[in-house]
Motif scaffolding. Structure first.
Motif, PDB file in Angstrom:
ATOM      1  N   GLU A  78      29.679  34.420  45.839  1.00 34.38           N
ATOM      2  CA  GLU A  78      30.148  33.268  45.064  1.00 34.38           C
ATOM      3  C   GLU A  78      29.296  32.066  45.501  1.00 34.38           C
ATOM      4  O   GLU A  78      29.450  31.557  46.604  1.00 34.38           O
ATOM      5  N   ARG A  79      28.371  31.639  44.633  1.00 36.96           N
ATOM      6  CA  ARG A  79      27.360  30.670  45.042  1.00 36.96           C
ATOM      7  C   ARG A  79      27.939  29.290  45.343  1.00 36.96           C
ATOM      8  O   ARG A  79      27.441  28.593  46.231  1.00 36.96           O
ATOM      9  N   HIS A  80      28.970  28.864  44.605  1.00 42.11           N
ATOM     10  CA  HIS A  80      29.578  27.564  44.904  1.00 42.11           C
ATOM     11  C   HIS A  80      30.215  27.597  46.290  1.00 42.11           C
ATOM     12  O   HIS A  80      30.032  26.674  47.090  1.00 42.11           O
ATOM     13  N   PHE A  81      30.949  28.661  46.570  1.00 41.09           N
ATOM     14  CA  PHE A  81      31.561  28.800  47.899  1.00 41.09           C
ATOM     15  C   PHE A  81      30.473  28.841  48.976  1.00 41.09           C
ATOM     16  O   PHE A  81      30.615  28.267  50.051  1.00 41.09           O
ATOM     17  N   GLN A  82      29.378  29.524  48.651  1.00 34.14           N
ATOM     18  CA  GLN A  82      28.306  29.748  49.625  1.00 34.14           C
ATOM     19  C   GLN A  82      27.572  28.457  49.982  1.00 34.14           C
ATOM     20  O   GLN A  82      27.244  28.230  51.156  1.00 34.14           O
ATOM     21  N   THR A  83      27.301  27.624  48.974  1.00 28.96           N
ATOM     22  CA  THR A  83      26.407  26.492  49.192  1.00 28.96           C
ATOM     23  C   THR A  83      27.072  25.123  49.131  1.00 28.96           C
ATOM     24  O   THR A  83      26.499  24.141  49.618  1.00 28.96           O
ATOM     25  N   GLN A  84      28.281  25.029  48.544  1.00 32.37           N
ATOM     26  CA  GLN A  84      28.879  23.718  48.314  1.00 32.37           C
ATOM     27  C   GLN A  84      30.155  23.450  49.107  1.00 32.37           C
ATOM     28  O   GLN A  84      30.654  22.322  49.086  1.00 32.37           O
ATOM     29  N   LEU A  85      30.689  24.426  49.782  1.00 28.17           N
ATOM     30  CA  LEU A  85      31.949  24.227  50.500  1.00 28.17           C
ATOM     31  C   LEU A  85      31.731  23.924  51.977  1.00 28.17           C
ATOM     32  O   LEU A  85      32.677  24.009  52.769  1.00 28.17           O
ATOM     33  N   SER A  86      30.519  23.581  52.353  1.00 25.78           N
ATOM     34  CA  SER A  86      30.156  23.277  53.740  1.00 25.78           C
ATOM     35  C   SER A  86      30.300  24.523  54.613  1.00 25.78           C
ATOM     36  O   SER A  86      30.998  25.471  54.274  1.00 25.78           O
ATOM     37  N   GLY A  87      29.610  24.513  55.752  1.00 27.60           N
ATOM     38  CA  GLY A  87      29.707  25.655  56.653  1.00 27.60           C
ATOM     39  C   GLY A  87      28.712  26.739  56.315  1.00 27.60           C
ATOM     40  O   GLY A  87      27.683  26.501  55.695  1.00 27.60           O
ATOM     41  N   GLN A  88      29.030  27.964  56.686  1.00 32.62           N
ATOM     42  CA  GLN A  88      28.094  29.072  56.601  1.00 32.62           C
ATOM     43  C   GLN A  88      28.166  29.803  55.268  1.00 32.62           C
ATOM     44  O   GLN A  88      29.142  29.691  54.526  1.00 32.62           O
ATOM     45  N   TRP A  89      27.113  30.598  54.989  1.00 28.37           N
ATOM     46  CA  TRP A  89      27.080  31.409  53.774  1.00 28.37           C
ATOM     47  C   TRP A  89      28.260  32.380  53.706  1.00 28.37           C
ATOM     48  O   TRP A  89      28.642  32.824  52.627  1.00 28.37           O
TER      49      TRP A  89
ATOM     50  N   ILE B 250      17.333  35.586  58.668  1.00 29.90           N
ATOM     51  CA  ILE B 250      18.526  34.768  58.470  1.00 29.90           C
ATOM     52  C   ILE B 250      19.731  35.687  58.512  1.00 29.90           C
ATOM     53  O   ILE B 250      19.808  36.670  57.770  1.00 29.90           O
ATOM     54  N   LEU B 251      20.683  35.375  59.363  1.00 35.56           N
ATOM     55  CA  LEU B 251      21.834  36.254  59.574  1.00 35.56           C
ATOM     56  C   LEU B 251      23.123  35.570  59.155  1.00 35.56           C
ATOM     57  O   LEU B 251      23.362  34.414  59.477  1.00 35.56           O
ATOM     58  N   PHE B 252      23.949  36.295  58.406  1.00 35.19           N
ATOM     59  CA  PHE B 252      25.319  35.867  58.147  1.00 35.19           C
ATOM     60  C   PHE B 252      26.200  37.102  58.147  1.00 35.19           C
ATOM     61  O   PHE B 252      25.720  38.235  58.159  1.00 35.19           O
ATOM     62  N   MET B 253      27.493  36.891  58.150  1.00 37.88           N
ATOM     63  CA  MET B 253      28.444  37.995  58.206  1.00 37.88           C
ATOM     64  C   MET B 253      29.213  38.096  56.886  1.00 37.88           C
ATOM     65  O   MET B 253      29.442  37.095  56.206  1.00 37.88           O
ATOM     66  N   LYS B 254      29.599  39.294  56.555  1.00 40.30           N
ATOM     67  CA  LYS B 254      30.518  39.538  55.448  1.00 40.30           C
ATOM     68  C   LYS B 254      31.812  40.064  56.051  1.00 40.30           C
ATOM     69  O   LYS B 254      31.784  41.022  56.837  1.00 40.30           O
ATOM     70  N   ALA B 255      32.935  39.446  55.741  1.00 40.29           N
ATOM     71  CA  ALA B 255      34.209  39.877  56.309  1.00 40.29           C
ATOM     72  C   ALA B 255      34.496  41.326  55.930  1.00 40.29           C
ATOM     73  O   ALA B 255      34.233  41.752  54.796  1.00 40.29           O
ATOM     74  N   ASN B 256      35.036  42.073  56.881  1.00 36.66           N
ATOM     75  CA  ASN B 256      35.334  43.479  56.607  1.00 36.66           C
ATOM     76  C   ASN B 256      36.364  43.651  55.497  1.00 36.66           C
ATOM     77  O   ASN B 256      36.407  44.688  54.837  1.00 36.66           O
ATOM     78  N   SER B 257      37.182  42.634  55.258  1.00 33.17           N
ATOM     79  CA  SER B 257      38.169  42.715  54.181  1.00 33.17           C
ATOM     80  C   SER B 257      37.513  42.701  52.803  1.00 33.17           C
ATOM     81  O   SER B 257      38.178  42.958  51.793  1.00 33.17           O
ATOM     82  N   ALA B 258      36.200  42.407  52.740  1.00 34.26           N
ATOM     83  CA  ALA B 258      35.473  42.455  51.472  1.00 34.26           C
ATOM     84  C   ALA B 258      35.033  43.868  51.116  1.00 34.26           C
ATOM     85  O   ALA B 258      34.692  44.142  49.960  1.00 34.26           O
ATOM     86  N   ILE B 259      35.035  44.781  52.087  1.00 29.70           N
ATOM     87  CA  ILE B 259      34.458  46.109  51.885  1.00 29.70           C
ATOM     88  C   ILE B 259      35.338  46.956  50.967  1.00 29.70           C
ATOM     89  O   ILE B 259      36.545  47.087  51.178  1.00 29.70           O
TER      90      ILE B 259
END
Length: 282
Positions: free
Chosen positions: A158-169, A96-105
């Motif tokens: 952030e699990r709410h953002f990840q699973t409840q805001l629609s769209g990707q992880w 399972i693949l998702f991306m983390k924005a570089n601004s999080a680093i």
């Protein structure tokens, strides 16, 4: 080798950790630790240096992310059999693949800021894989030849953002400061078996995660080979390869999530440790 970047954000310098654990400056030999300096020829040149002849760095400067100018920050979800079991989700057929924005680093010991309204932010110790040369259509047998080294990652989520805001992880994985990376990149030759490393994460001194890379569903070699079939992996790309059990979301009888004032301590055998203070974003 243990390669490190030290200094204030945006002004990091390249360094090396010597056998005694002291920080040595590499500025006279490479401009930075980035994809441009992770090729085998450059790494061999750095290995040939005598650390005792490198300038020592005084004090305890801030450490930045161990790789600068990361091109892609790729993450693999549900990649530990024991973690998949605690979530109640089936074993995936493919990574399972998702991306983390570089601004999080951020650096390994930088503060982690919970976004406004966050009530479900979680921790995840993960093995980071740093790509050393372009990888496209590589086989599993040769995949590790394309790895420059390994590091510790904390895939804060952030699990709410990840699973409840629609769209990707990606929504729940990319908040500012949600990607502590480091403290250093350990070159591939120093890790005898990347599929047998213990890993752990403590919150406020309590052990929450205690696992091993041996329970990965897809090995590092399988992940690199698979991703290289989808797109070219470039030098300096980082792959965060999944987390063992013990995340806050899986706690019983109720989930436990991060709050301001918490302290996370994160480590992987042979790759060093991180520490983050948790704060609320303004």
């Amino acid at each position: 080798m243990k390669l490190v970047r030290y200094g204030e954000p945006g002004q990091e310098k390249p360094g090396l950790i010597d056998a005694e654990g002291a920080l040595r400056d590499l500025s006279a030999h490479v401009p930075d630790i980035t994809g441009a300096t992770l090729d085998e020829a450059t790494l061999d040149r750095l290995r040939a240096l005598d650390p005792a002849e490198l300038p020592p760095v005084a004090g305890t400067p801030r450490l930045g992310a161990c790789v600068g100018d990361i091109g892609k920050y790729l993450c693999i979800g549900l990649n530990y059999s024991d973690h998949a079991a605690e979530t109640g989700l089936p074993i995936p057929e493919h990574p399972i693949l998702f991306m983390k924005a570089n601004s999080a680093i951020v650096g390994p010991n930088d503060d982690v800021y919970l976004p406004r309204g966050s009530e479900s932010s979680d921790w995840e110790v993960e093995l980071g894989v740093v790509i050393g040369k372009p990888a496209k259509y590589v086989s599993e047998a040769e995949a590790l030849d394309y790895v420059a080294g390994y590091c510790v990652c904390n895939d804060v989520s952030e699990r709410h953002f990840q699973t409840q805001l629609s769209g990707q992880w990606t929504k729940g994985k990319s908040c500012d400061t949600f990607g502590p990376t480091g403290p250093w990149m350990v070159t591939r030759d120093e890790i005898a078996d990347v599929q047998n490393l213990s890993m752990w994460l403590d919150v406020n001194g309590k052990r929450m995660q205690n696992g091993s890379t041996k329970t990965m569903i897809f090995t590092v070699a399988q992940i690199v080979a698979h991703l290289s079939e989808l797109f070219t992996l470039q030098p300096g790309d980082v792959i965060s390869t999944g987390t063992p059990p013990g995340v806050g979301m899986g706690m019983k009888p109720e989930p436990v999530y991060l709050k301001p004032g918490d302290v996370m301590e994160v480590g992987i055998e042979g790759l060093g440790e991180q520490r983050q203070d948790v704060k609320m974003d303004a």
